[in-house]
Scaffold this active site. Structure first.
Site, PDB file in Angstrom:
ATOM      1  N   GLU A  26      -3.241  62.308 -47.201  1.00 42.14           N
ATOM      2  CA  GLU A  26      -4.437  62.513 -46.389  1.00 42.14           C
ATOM      3  C   GLU A  26      -4.571  63.996 -46.044  1.00 42.14           C
ATOM      4  OE1 GLU A  26      -4.410  61.077 -42.274  1.00 42.14           O
ATOM      5  OE2 GLU A  26      -2.442  60.214 -42.662  1.00 42.14           O
TER       6      GLU A  26
ATOM      7  N   HIS B 237       6.037  52.395 -40.139  1.00 44.84           N
ATOM      8  CA  HIS B 237       5.393  53.705 -40.217  1.00 44.84           C
ATOM      9  C   HIS B 237       5.828  54.485 -38.974  1.00 44.84           C
ATOM     10  CE1 HIS B 237       2.661  56.958 -40.339  1.00 44.84           C
ATOM     11  NE2 HIS B 237       1.874  56.504 -39.371  1.00 44.84           N
TER      12      HIS B 237
ATOM     13  N   CYS C  18      -2.405  57.153 -43.384  1.00 46.26           N
ATOM     14  CA  CYS C  18      -0.965  57.068 -43.687  1.00 46.26           C
ATOM     15  C   CYS C  18      -0.609  55.836 -44.512  1.00 46.26           C
ATOM     16  CB  CYS C  18      -0.152  57.036 -42.396  1.00 46.26           C
ATOM     17  SG  CYS C  18      -0.504  58.400 -41.321  1.00 46.26           S
TER      18      CYS C  18
HETATM   19  N1  CAA Z   1      11.034  62.405 -19.709  1.00 43.83           N
HETATM   20  C1  CAA Z   1      11.075  61.311 -20.490  1.00 43.83           C
HETATM   21  N2  CAA Z   1       9.956  60.725 -20.997  1.00 43.83           N
HETATM   22  C2  CAA Z   1       8.752  61.283 -20.689  1.00 43.83           C
HETATM   23  C3  CAA Z   1       8.655  62.411 -19.867  1.00 43.83           C
HETATM   24  C4  CAA Z   1       9.860  62.983 -19.366  1.00 43.83           C
HETATM   25  N3  CAA Z   1       9.848  64.065 -18.580  1.00 43.83           N
HETATM   26  N4  CAA Z   1       7.352  62.722 -19.740  1.00 43.83           N
HETATM   27  C5  CAA Z   1       6.649  61.803 -20.457  1.00 43.83           C
HETATM   28  N5  CAA Z   1       7.505  60.940 -21.029  1.00 43.83           N
HETATM   29  C6  CAA Z   1       7.177  59.822 -21.921  1.00 43.83           C
HETATM   30  C7  CAA Z   1       5.995  59.010 -21.443  1.00 43.83           C
HETATM   31  O1  CAA Z   1       6.356  58.069 -20.430  1.00 43.83           O
HETATM   32  C8  CAA Z   1       5.595  58.335 -22.737  1.00 43.83           C
HETATM   33  O2  CAA Z   1       6.479  57.276 -23.020  1.00 43.83           O
HETATM   34  P1  CAA Z   1       5.947  55.759 -23.002  1.00 43.83           P
HETATM   35  O3  CAA Z   1       4.879  55.714 -24.057  1.00 43.83           O
HETATM   36  O4  CAA Z   1       7.145  54.977 -23.368  1.00 43.83           O
HETATM   37  O5  CAA Z   1       5.413  55.541 -21.627  1.00 43.83           O
HETATM   38  C9  CAA Z   1       5.875  59.406 -23.800  1.00 43.83           C
HETATM   39  O6  CAA Z   1       6.772  60.336 -23.178  1.00 43.83           O
HETATM   40  C10 CAA Z   1       4.643  60.141 -24.292  1.00 43.83           C
HETATM   41  O7  CAA Z   1       4.039  60.767 -23.184  1.00 43.83           O
HETATM   42  P2  CAA Z   1       2.473  60.564 -22.874  1.00 43.83           P
HETATM   43  O8  CAA Z   1       2.177  59.116 -22.727  1.00 43.83           O
HETATM   44  O9  CAA Z   1       2.144  61.480 -21.736  1.00 43.83           O
HETATM   45  O10 CAA Z   1       1.718  60.978 -24.159  1.00 43.83           O
HETATM   46  P3  CAA Z   1       1.531  62.371 -24.947  1.00 43.83           P
HETATM   47  O11 CAA Z   1       0.693  63.309 -24.189  1.00 43.83           O
HETATM   48  O12 CAA Z   1       2.825  62.908 -25.470  1.00 43.83           O
HETATM   49  O13 CAA Z   1       0.696  61.847 -26.179  1.00 43.83           O
HETATM   50  C11 CAA Z   1       0.196  60.636 -28.151  1.00 43.83           C
HETATM   51  C12 CAA Z   1       1.195  60.832 -27.010  1.00 43.83           C
HETATM   52  C13 CAA Z   1      -1.179  60.252 -27.578  1.00 43.83           C
HETATM   53  C14 CAA Z   1       0.674  59.554 -29.076  1.00 43.83           C
HETATM   54  C15 CAA Z   1       0.056  61.997 -28.884  1.00 43.83           C
HETATM   55  O14 CAA Z   1       1.313  62.395 -29.359  1.00 43.83           O
HETATM   56  C16 CAA Z   1      -0.892  61.922 -30.030  1.00 43.83           C
HETATM   57  O15 CAA Z   1      -2.113  61.982 -29.874  1.00 43.83           O
HETATM   58  N6  CAA Z   1      -0.342  61.780 -31.279  1.00 43.83           N
HETATM   59  C17 CAA Z   1      -1.106  61.696 -32.482  1.00 43.83           C
HETATM   60  C18 CAA Z   1      -1.636  60.293 -32.739  1.00 43.83           C
HETATM   61  C19 CAA Z   1      -0.536  59.332 -33.152  1.00 43.83           C
HETATM   62  O16 CAA Z   1       0.537  59.678 -33.569  1.00 43.83           O
HETATM   63  N7  CAA Z   1      -0.865  58.036 -33.089  1.00 43.83           N
HETATM   64  C20 CAA Z   1       0.053  56.989 -33.513  1.00 43.83           C
HETATM   65  C21 CAA Z   1      -0.686  55.781 -34.041  1.00 43.83           C
HETATM   66  S1  CAA Z   1      -1.813  56.298 -35.324  1.00 43.83           S
HETATM   67  C22 CAA Z   1      -0.837  56.412 -36.714  1.00 43.83           C
HETATM   68  O17 CAA Z   1       0.199  55.833 -36.776  1.00 43.83           O
HETATM   69  C23 CAA Z   1      -1.323  57.234 -37.845  1.00 43.83           C
HETATM   70  C24 CAA Z   1      -0.645  58.558 -37.815  1.00 43.83           C
HETATM   71  O18 CAA Z   1       0.442  58.712 -38.402  1.00 43.83           O
HETATM   72  C25 CAA Z   1      -1.278  59.595 -37.045  1.00 43.83           C
END
Ligand code: CAA
Length: 390
Positions: free
Chosen positions: A79, A233, A111
């Site tokens: 992709e 994945h 993916c």
């Molecule tokens: N200590 C420990 N853990 C912590 C923490 C700390 N100080 N601060 C935050 N966390 C944890 C949160 O609790 C959360 O865990 P849980 O989900 O278990 O609650 C985790 O860290 C992530 O934190 P946030 O929820 O605040 O999220 P983020 O801002 O890091 O964003 C995301 C996460 C939205 C997935 C972002 O990384 C993103 O947009 N990623 C791209 C999209 C993606 O990967 N999607 C996956 C499905 S789509 C797919 O599979 C296709 C592909 O490959 C893209």
């Protein structure tokens, strides 16, 4: 006829960004990445090491001269394509010196597409038993600096040779796909980075896993007890862990639950050090599992959950064959430690560099470190690839 993965190879870039450095620079708690996402490092590729050079390098690491003389189809699933018309597979076919009477195509559905490519390869070998198909899943996952997805970037390729009487994994006939027209992650032609509804995408991933797995078990009269491992994945390992917990049946004997858990941990080891490689990440999970698990034996069944945003998901399965261990490498984690560590400033400069073309469509690049192949220059809008030492 038994058809499946005869060989599997992997390549990633020569540069790495440590998550702790990224956390410090972005003012985030390092544990958010190491525990919240289960990521320690991201592979960062320079402009001269793209899906074609990485794909060719992954394949070059497994192919013999005899393979190159008998492969009759090359499929690159990606992709992060470099051309809207010419398939990456055509460049790869040339770099690898594969015999000319072969079909070379590119496949796309976020993916997911390498899973469709595997099935196409399987059907092709079923029809032409002497055929060998090279399936390459190759991607550079680039979300952009200071975006929510930045911490889940990465770069890498997995190459698989699909043949009859394979030496690693026999693919079973039972596969089940699901399609949903959703906007969780997409990249319009005019954009170099994707648009992402991050939280929504994680919910869709988990729901498509749950619903596809439920239906899969019903249709094929199977359950988790039939499997030694489940590969997912891996956009980032923590999401796969959530998926694993979703499908885990707590009424299973403790011993089986422990085995599945241990194998899950082994399947995410490489991704923790590499990040997301989109199409290849499911198969990187398989490689990580096979090269690190101590409890797998021939005859063990492995289940796979493939997910591509947009979205298409699929569950398919395979059986390990006698002697699968002989096709693997023990040194992979050590080799990953040899990547050149970049500062955040260097990563921002290298990962997001775009070719600057002159009026005639020429561009040259700095001499970055790559694997055996590199993008050498752009000449009159043509991408010129070659071996590094030529
Ligand atoms: N200590 C420990 N853990 C912590 C923490 C700390 N100080 N601060 C935050 N966390 C944890 C949160 O609790 C959360 O865990 P849980 O989900 O278990 O609650 C985790 O860290 C992530 O934190 P946030 O929820 O605040 O999220 P983020 O801002 O890091 O964003 C995301 C996460 C939205 C997935 C972002 O990384 C993103 O947009 N990623 C791209 C999209 C993606 O990967 N999607 C996956 C499905 S789509 C797919 O599979 C296709 C592909 O490959 C893209």
């Amino acid at each position: 006829m038994k058809i499946g993965i005869d060989k599997i190879g992997f390549a990633t870039s020569q540069y790495v960004l440590q998550m702790d450095d990224l956390a410090q620079s972005r003012g985030a708690d390092p544990e958010k990445f190491s525990k919240g996402l289960l990521l320690n490092a991201l592979s960062i590729s320079p402009i001269t090491d793209d899906i074609i050079t990485l794909g060719a390098s992954a394949a070059d690491s497994i192919l013999t001269e005899e393979d190159r003389a008998s492969i009759d189809m090359v499929i690159v699933a990606t992709e992060s394509s470099v051309d809207q018309s010419k398939a990456a597979a055509v460049y790869v076919h040339s770099l690898l010196g594969i015999q000319p009477f072969a079909r070379s195509v590119e496949m796309k559905e976020a993916c997911y597409s390498a899973t469709a490519a595997l099935d196409y390869a399987r059907l092709h070998v079923d029809k032409h038993p002497e055929a060998k198909v090279l399936v390459i899943a190759s991607d550079i996952a680039k979300y952009g600096a200071e975006t929510p997805g930045e911490s889940t970037q990465g770069a890498g390729s997995v190459a698989m040779l699909i043949t009859q009487n394979p030496h690693i994994l026999e693919l079973n006939d039972n596969t089940l796909a699901q399609t949903r027209d959703i906007m969780d992650f997409w990249r319009p032609n005019y954009s170099t980075t994707p648009y992402v509804n991050g939280m929504y995408s994680t919910k869709q991933y988990l729901d498509m896993l749950k619903t596809t797995w439920l239906e899969y078990q019903k249709r094929f009269e199977t359950s988790l007890t039939d499997f030694a491992a489940f590969c997912f994945h891996l956009p980032f390992p923590k999401l796969a862990l959530k998926g694993f917990n979703k499908i885990m049946d707590k009424s299973l004997p403790a011993e089986l639950q422990e085995k599945l858990q241990e194998n899950f941990e082994n399947s995410i080891l490489y991704s923790k050090q590499i990040g997301n490689i989109y199409t290849g990440s499911l198969f990187l999970g398989l490689l990580s599992l096979l090269e690190n698990s101590q409890n797998l034996v021939a005859g063990d069944q492995i289940a796979f959950f493939s997910y591509g945003s947009g979205a298409v998901a699929e569950i398919f399965t395979g059986k390990l064959v006698e002697g699968f261990q002989n096709q693997l490498k023990a040194s992979r984690l050590r080799e990953l430690k040899e990547r050149i560590v970049l500062s955040v400033e260097e990563y921002e400069k290298i990962f997001f560099e775009e070719a600057v073309l002159d009026e005639a469509g020429n561009a040259s690049f700095a001499n970055y470190k790559t694997g055996p192949f590199a993008l050498k220059e752009i000449r009159e809008h043509q991408r010129i690839y070659g071996k590094v030492n030529d």
